[in-house]
Design a protein around this motif. Structure first.
Motif, mmCIF file in Angstrom:
data_model
loop_
_atom_site.group_PDB
_atom_site.id
_atom_site.type_symbol
_atom_site.label_atom_id
_atom_site.label_comp_id
_atom_site.label_asym_id
_atom_site.label_seq_id
_atom_site.Cartn_x
_atom_site.Cartn_y
_atom_site.Cartn_z
ATOM 1 N N PHE A 36 0.850 -1.190 0.000
ATOM 2 C CA PHE A 36 0.000 0.000 0.000
ATOM 3 C C PHE A 36 0.884 1.238 0.000
ATOM 4 O O PHE A 36 1.817 1.337 0.797
ATOM 5 C CB PHE A 36 -0.905 0.009 1.234
ATOM 6 N N MET A 37 0.604 2.163 -0.919
ATOM 7 C CA MET A 37 1.322 3.435 -0.961
ATOM 8 C C MET A 37 0.308 4.542 -1.231
ATOM 9 O O MET A 37 -0.515 4.441 -2.123
ATOM 10 C CB MET A 37 2.388 3.440 -2.060
ATOM 11 N N HIS A 38 0.368 5.577 -0.409
ATOM 12 C CA HIS A 38 -0.516 6.729 -0.589
ATOM 13 C C HIS A 38 0.335 7.994 -0.611
ATOM 14 O O HIS A 38 1.193 8.149 0.247
ATOM 15 C CB HIS A 38 -1.534 6.802 0.557
ATOM 16 N N PRO A 39 0.172 8.898 -1.548
ATOM 17 C CA PRO A 39 -0.789 8.841 -2.652
ATOM 18 C C PRO A 39 -0.392 7.782 -3.690
ATOM 19 O O PRO A 39 0.785 7.540 -3.908
ATOM 20 C CB PRO A 39 -0.741 10.243 -3.252
ATOM 21 N N GLU A 40 -1.396 7.176 -4.301
ATOM 22 C CA GLU A 40 -1.167 6.062 -5.224
ATOM 23 C C GLU A 40 -0.311 6.455 -6.424
ATOM 24 O O GLU A 40 0.456 5.637 -6.933
ATOM 25 C CB GLU A 40 -2.501 5.492 -5.707
ATOM 26 N N GLU A 41 -0.419 7.690 -6.883
ATOM 27 C CA GLU A 41 0.354 8.112 -8.061
ATOM 28 C C GLU A 41 1.851 8.187 -7.779
ATOM 29 O O GLU A 41 2.657 8.292 -8.700
ATOM 30 C CB GLU A 41 -0.158 9.443 -8.615
ATOM 31 N N ARG A 69 10.003 13.159 -0.847
ATOM 32 C CA ARG A 69 8.542 12.991 -0.756
ATOM 33 C C ARG A 69 8.134 12.581 0.655
ATOM 34 O O ARG A 69 7.877 11.427 0.939
ATOM 35 C CB ARG A 69 8.068 11.949 -1.776
ATOM 36 N N ASP A 71 5.398 13.190 2.004
ATOM 37 C CA ASP A 71 3.952 12.973 2.055
ATOM 38 C C ASP A 71 3.548 11.524 1.784
ATOM 39 O O ASP A 71 2.387 11.175 1.929
ATOM 40 C CB ASP A 71 3.254 13.882 1.040
ATOM 41 N N ILE A 72 4.499 10.684 1.427
ATOM 42 C CA ILE A 72 4.172 9.299 1.069
ATOM 43 C C ILE A 72 4.007 8.457 2.331
ATOM 44 O O ILE A 72 4.858 8.466 3.218
ATOM 45 C CB ILE A 72 5.257 8.690 0.163
ATOM 46 N N GLU A 73 2.903 7.722 2.369
ATOM 47 C CA GLU A 73 2.642 6.780 3.458
ATOM 48 C C GLU A 73 2.732 5.365 2.908
ATOM 49 O O GLU A 73 2.123 5.063 1.883
ATOM 50 C CB GLU A 73 1.252 7.013 4.044
ATOM 51 N N MET A 74 3.510 4.515 3.593
ATOM 52 C CA MET A 74 3.675 3.114 3.183
ATOM 53 C C MET A 74 3.696 2.257 4.448
ATOM 54 O O MET A 74 4.762 1.968 4.975
ATOM 55 C CB MET A 74 4.985 2.924 2.418
#
Length: 92
Positions: A36-41, A69, A71-74
């Motif tokens: 799972f990675m957000h944001p998906e793009e 980045r 802002d990326i959640e993983m």
């Protein structure tokens, strides 16, 4: 042209990196798996960042991408997991 594939089973999900190598350059980079990675793009942006670069630059570019980045959640996956998948793809 050589097709390269590397996988790594992270704590929560499989990361798969594949690309074609043409004269030491990564082309057609695809990063897939069940992580799972957000944001998906962000996955697509990482693919674009690696595209067209020398193989020995890819790990540094990947580190740079995740460092910039914030802002990326993983959840349960980190940059080291991606680097392991990349290293597995680079093994002869």
């Amino acid at each position: 042209m050589k097709h390269r594939v590397g996988e790594h089973k992270a704590r929560k999900g499989l990361i798969r990196i594949e690309f074609d190598e043409e004269n030491g350059i990564a082309e057609h980079v695809k990063i897939t798996g069940d992580f799972f990675m957000h944001p998906e793009e962000a996955v697509h942006e990482l693919e674009q960042k690696l595209e067209g670069h020398k193989l020995d630059e890819l790990e540094g570019l990947m580190e740079e991408f995740f460092a910039m980045r914030m802002d990326i959640e993983m959840p349960y996956v980190n940059v080291e997991d991606f680097k392991i998948a990349l290293k597995n793809a680079l093994k002869e």
